[in-house]
Write a protein that holds these residues in place. Structure first.
Motif, PDB file in Angstrom:
ATOM      1  N   GLY A 176       0.773  -1.236   0.000  1.00 31.89           N
ATOM      2  CA  GLY A 176       0.000   0.000   0.000  1.00 31.89           C
ATOM      3  C   GLY A 176       0.802   1.282   0.000  1.00 31.89           C
ATOM      4  O   GLY A 176       0.237   2.378  -0.140  1.00 31.89           O
ATOM      5  N   GLU A 177       2.127   1.175   0.099  1.00 31.07           N
ATOM      6  CA  GLU A 177       2.933   2.386   0.236  1.00 31.07           C
ATOM      7  C   GLU A 177       3.039   3.190  -1.055  1.00 31.07           C
ATOM      8  O   GLU A 177       3.231   4.401  -1.026  1.00 31.07           O
ATOM      9  CB  GLU A 177       4.344   2.021   0.722  1.00 31.07           C
ATOM     10  N   LEU A 178       2.890   2.535  -2.213  1.00 26.77           N
ATOM     11  CA  LEU A 178       3.029   3.267  -3.468  1.00 26.77           C
ATOM     12  C   LEU A 178       1.896   4.274  -3.665  1.00 26.77           C
ATOM     13  O   LEU A 178       2.040   5.239  -4.422  1.00 26.77           O
ATOM     14  CB  LEU A 178       3.087   2.299  -4.653  1.00 26.77           C
ATOM     15  N   LEU A 179       0.787   4.067  -2.972  1.00 29.58           N
ATOM     16  CA  LEU A 179      -0.356   4.962  -3.120  1.00 29.58           C
ATOM     17  C   LEU A 179      -0.026   6.388  -2.683  1.00 29.58           C
ATOM     18  O   LEU A 179      -0.770   7.323  -2.989  1.00 29.58           O
ATOM     19  CB  LEU A 179      -1.535   4.431  -2.304  1.00 29.58           C
ATOM     20  N   LYS A 180       1.091   6.566  -2.013  1.00 27.15           N
ATOM     21  CA  LYS A 180       1.499   7.885  -1.534  1.00 27.15           C
ATOM     22  C   LYS A 180       2.239   8.698  -2.611  1.00 27.15           C
ATOM     23  O   LYS A 180       2.559   9.863  -2.381  1.00 27.15           O
ATOM     24  CB  LYS A 180       2.401   7.746  -0.307  1.00 27.15           C
ATOM     25  N   TYR A 181       2.544   8.063  -3.752  1.00 31.01           N
ATOM     26  CA  TYR A 181       3.379   8.710  -4.771  1.00 31.01           C
ATOM     27  C   TYR A 181       2.623   8.852  -6.076  1.00 31.01           C
ATOM     28  O   TYR A 181       1.652   8.132  -6.338  1.00 31.01           O
ATOM     29  CB  TYR A 181       4.645   7.880  -5.009  1.00 31.01           C
ATOM     30  N   ASN A 182       3.093   9.773  -6.923  1.00 33.10           N
ATOM     31  CA  ASN A 182       2.507   9.871  -8.262  1.00 33.10           C
ATOM     32  C   ASN A 182       3.551   9.835  -9.379  1.00 33.10           C
ATOM     33  O   ASN A 182       3.212   9.765 -10.548  1.00 33.10           O
ATOM     34  CB  ASN A 182       1.664  11.148  -8.395  1.00 33.10           C
ATOM     35  N   VAL A 183       4.835   9.881  -9.022  1.00 33.06           N
ATOM     36  CA  VAL A 183       5.918   9.821 -10.006  1.00 33.06           C
ATOM     37  C   VAL A 183       6.982   8.867  -9.485  1.00 33.06           C
ATOM     38  O   VAL A 183       7.263   8.832  -8.283  1.00 33.06           O
ATOM     39  CB  VAL A 183       6.548  11.214 -10.245  1.00 33.06           C
ATOM     40  N   ILE A 184       7.545   8.081 -10.385  1.00 32.70           N
ATOM     41  CA  ILE A 184       8.689   7.225 -10.067  1.00 32.70           C
ATOM     42  C   ILE A 184       9.869   7.708 -10.885  1.00 32.70           C
ATOM     43  O   ILE A 184       9.737   7.967 -12.090  1.00 32.70           O
ATOM     44  CB  ILE A 184       8.404   5.744 -10.382  1.00 32.70           C
ATOM     45  N   GLU A 185      11.025   7.822 -10.249  1.00 24.40           N
ATOM     46  CA  GLU A 185      12.258   8.149 -10.954  1.00 24.40           C
ATOM     47  C   GLU A 185      13.268   7.043 -10.647  1.00 24.40           C
ATOM     48  O   GLU A 185      13.507   6.723  -9.471  1.00 24.40           O
ATOM     49  CB  GLU A 185      12.797   9.506 -10.522  1.00 24.40           C
ATOM     50  N   ALA A 186      13.842   6.457 -11.688  1.00 24.71           N
ATOM     51  CA  ALA A 186      14.699   5.283 -11.507  1.00 24.71           C
ATOM     52  C   ALA A 186      15.889   5.347 -12.443  1.00 24.71           C
ATOM     53  O   ALA A 186      16.067   6.302 -13.207  1.00 24.71           O
ATOM     54  CB  ALA A 186      13.887   4.009 -11.745  1.00 24.71           C
ATOM     55  N   GLY A 187      16.704   4.287 -12.386  1.00 20.71           N
ATOM     56  CA  GLY A 187      17.923   4.234 -13.165  1.00 20.71           C
ATOM     57  C   GLY A 187      17.766   3.437 -14.442  1.00 20.71           C
ATOM     58  O   GLY A 187      16.803   3.598 -15.198  1.00 20.71           O
ATOM     59  N   GLU A 188      18.711   2.546 -14.686  1.00 22.15           N
ATOM     60  CA  GLU A 188      18.725   1.749 -15.915  1.00 22.15           C
ATOM     61  C   GLU A 188      17.763   0.570 -15.831  1.00 22.15           C
ATOM     62  O   GLU A 188      17.523   0.007 -14.767  1.00 22.15           O
ATOM     63  CB  GLU A 188      20.144   1.218 -16.176  1.00 22.15           C
TER      64      GLU A 188
END
Length: 569
Positions: free
Chosen positions: A45-57
């Protein structure tokens, strides 16, 4: 934005088992999936707190399961920024309208932009069917082409193509299995009509293999419902169906079964809702994994959009040492180039080593190309290929060869004369070391099976080790023949008797523990060595378990000794 500028920062190689664990895959309900997105990384359920993901390769590497981007989108993710994306995840996200941004790069592709502009692949193809959109022919001028470029040029009706451009390629064979076929059917009927028919029922194959054993380890009625819906769809559409042959037993694991049954021939374009569809490149076909939306559109249109890939050549030379297998070779390559080393490319295997490999071993090489990020693992047909195909199919085939002066992105040259057994440490298949450099690792479980490790040659390697020996105390060894035919041949050759006398458990054919859905999965804090293809966290059992990857021979020796080893002396 619902949570403006709430960005979750992640690292490299975030795989689909990280995004949505395999054991959550018996439903495609977005409201259910969103709760478990990234559960092993940040919690339920923790992803519900975010609206953008920033990641690497290499974001989204691993499986072709479209429920990965579906879960992220349902959780409220509006954009994913990454330095690069795994190709199947990229396609799946574009298809469902999930916004992606490649950091430091501006995508310049009119077809991809057009698909995105109308909200995804389904509205794009509906406009194609209505004549409101046409796919323009390639404007690529005359040029020399690689094998994969020639295959895609022919399939798309173009004289020439070049890496990076998008074409719509006609599909010769479409595969799905019980973990995905029902959602594909639902999507197909929803958008193309309740009475919609396959573009060509004889080019579609459905296989029951992935979740058919899940109730051996945990109750899951949704898995059986998905299976029943697949069977019903096959009957309604009149396509090929390889059903279970007895309770919990597959006719075979799809990537072994289809070549075995003569469906795969050189020169074909093959799409499958499974990332290990790349296996069929061993027969000189361009074969790649796709998601649910792609397959529903293939069912309606008979084609799929492809970004023409660059080709990496792997020249494998020398004399292979005794008892070294294709699994050792591909693990070695993974250790050299990493899980992102061939992202969105084709890996073409060449060299004198190939002549030393029986056909089963070539399947292993191609099968694990996806672990390097590749779309397909390709081997140019030779007499070994021709003899196998002609022993399985009476249909003719056309062999296509690259132009002699074709351009390749890179040529790797590896002399394998001194190669020793390789082991991949958890939690990624590229964490590879020569076995002599591995510290002592006691084990409690060992597993020989899957589309990678359950072929007849794999079982022969295990039988050679286990003959006259016993499994160590407190070790459970599970052996899974990859098809009914392989089981029957192994029994006739005496392998099954050797396994039983050694104390191994011989399981029914199916994917099982490889996808956390059958006997042989790791329990909490358990350590095992597996002849499968992935060792992502939670992929083959409890997320606290540790899964080391090795060849069937190494797995068998380790089961005898109770620790990971290649030396019986």
């Amino acid at each position: 934005m619902s949570h403006a500028n709430k960005v979750l920062h992640l690292g490299d190689d975030i795989n689909t088992d990280d995004i949505i664990p395999a054991n959550r895959g018996t439903t495609d309900d977005p409201d259910h999936l969103k709760q478990y997105a990234l559960e092993h990384l940040i919690g339920v359920g923790e992803l519900l707190k975010y609206n953008v993901i920033e990641a690497g390769e290499n974001f989204g590497c691993g499986s072709s399961r479209e429920i990965a981007p579906i879960a992220l989108k349902a959780a409220g993710i509006e954009k994913i920024r990454a330095r690069s994306f795994a190709e199947i995840f990229y396609r799946n996200s574009i298809n469902i309208g999930l916004s992606l941004e490649i950091l430091g790069e501006k995508q310049q592709n009119p077809v991809v932009d057009a698909i995105s502009a109308v909200g995804g692949l389904i509205p794009f193809n509906q406009m194609r069917r209505q004549g409101k959109i046409t796919v323009p022919p390639s404007l690529t001028p005359e040029r020399s082409m690689t094998l994969v470029e020639k295959l895609l040029a022919k399939a798309s009706g173009n004289s020439y193509v070049q890496p990076g451009e998008v074409v719509f390629a006609q599909v010769d064979l479409a595969l799905s299995h019980d973990a995905v076929a029902a959602p594909v059917a639902k999507t197909f009927y929803k958008h193309y009509g309740e009475g919609a028919k396959l573009w060509d029922s004889q080019r579609v194959v459905l296989v029951a293999d992935h979740f058919i054993q899940v109730n051996d380890i945990r109750p899951d009625n949704k898995a059986h419902l998905m299976y029943e819906q697949m069977v019903q769809f096959a009957h309604d559409q009149g396509c090929h169906l390889f059903d279970i042959v007895s309770p919990g037993e597959a006719a075979g694991i799809c990537h072994v079964l289809l070549p075995e049954k003569g469906f795969v021939r050189p020169g074909m374009i093959i799409a499958g809702t499974d990332s290990h569809t790349c296996t069929y490149g061993a027969l000189g076909a361009f074969s790649t994994g796709v998601g649910t939306t792609d397959m529903a559109n293939i069912y309606a249109m008979g084609d799929m959009w492809i970004r023409v890939p660059q080709t990496l050549v792997f020249e494998l030379s020398g004399t292979l040492p005794p008892q070294i297998s294709a699994k050792d070779i591909i693990l070695f390559i993974l250790g050299q180039i990493g899980c992102a080393g061939a992202t969105s490319k084709v890996m073409e295997f060449r060299g004198s080593i190939l002549a030393q490999l029986p056909f089963d071993e070539r399947l292993t090489l191609a099968n694990m190309a996806i672990e390097c990020g590749a779309m397909c693992g390709l081997i140019v047909p030779d007499d070994t290929t021709r003899n196998y195909v002609r022993s399985r199919s009476s249909q003719g085939f056309e062999e296509i060869l690259a132009d002699p002066d074709a351009e390749y992105e890179r040529v790797y040259q590896f002399d394998l004369s001194d190669l020793e057994p390789q082991v991949a440490r958890p939690p990624k298949p590229d964490q590879v070391v020569p076995i002599s450099q591995l510290e002592e690792i006691p084990i409690t479980k060992a597993f020989i099976g899957s589309c990678t490790g359950g072929k007849l040659y794999d079982l022969a390697q295990a039988a050679e080790v286990l003959q006259g020996r016993q499994i160590a105390d407190k070790v459970n060894l599970f052996i899974v023949p990859a098809s009914v035919e392989i089981r029957e041949k192994a029994e006739a050759l005496g392998y099954l008797e050797i396994f039983e006398q050694a104390g191994a458990q011989i399981l029914k054919s199916g994917c099982g523990a490889c996808i956390n859905s059958g006997l042989g999965v790791l329990d909490k804090e358990e350590t095992g060595v597996y002849a499968t293809n992935r060792n992502f966290k939670g992929r083959s059992g409890d997320p606290t378990g540790k899964n080391y990857l090795a060849s069937p021979r190494t797995v068998a020796i380790s089961a005898v000794l109770g620790k990971i080893s290649h030396n019986l002396d």
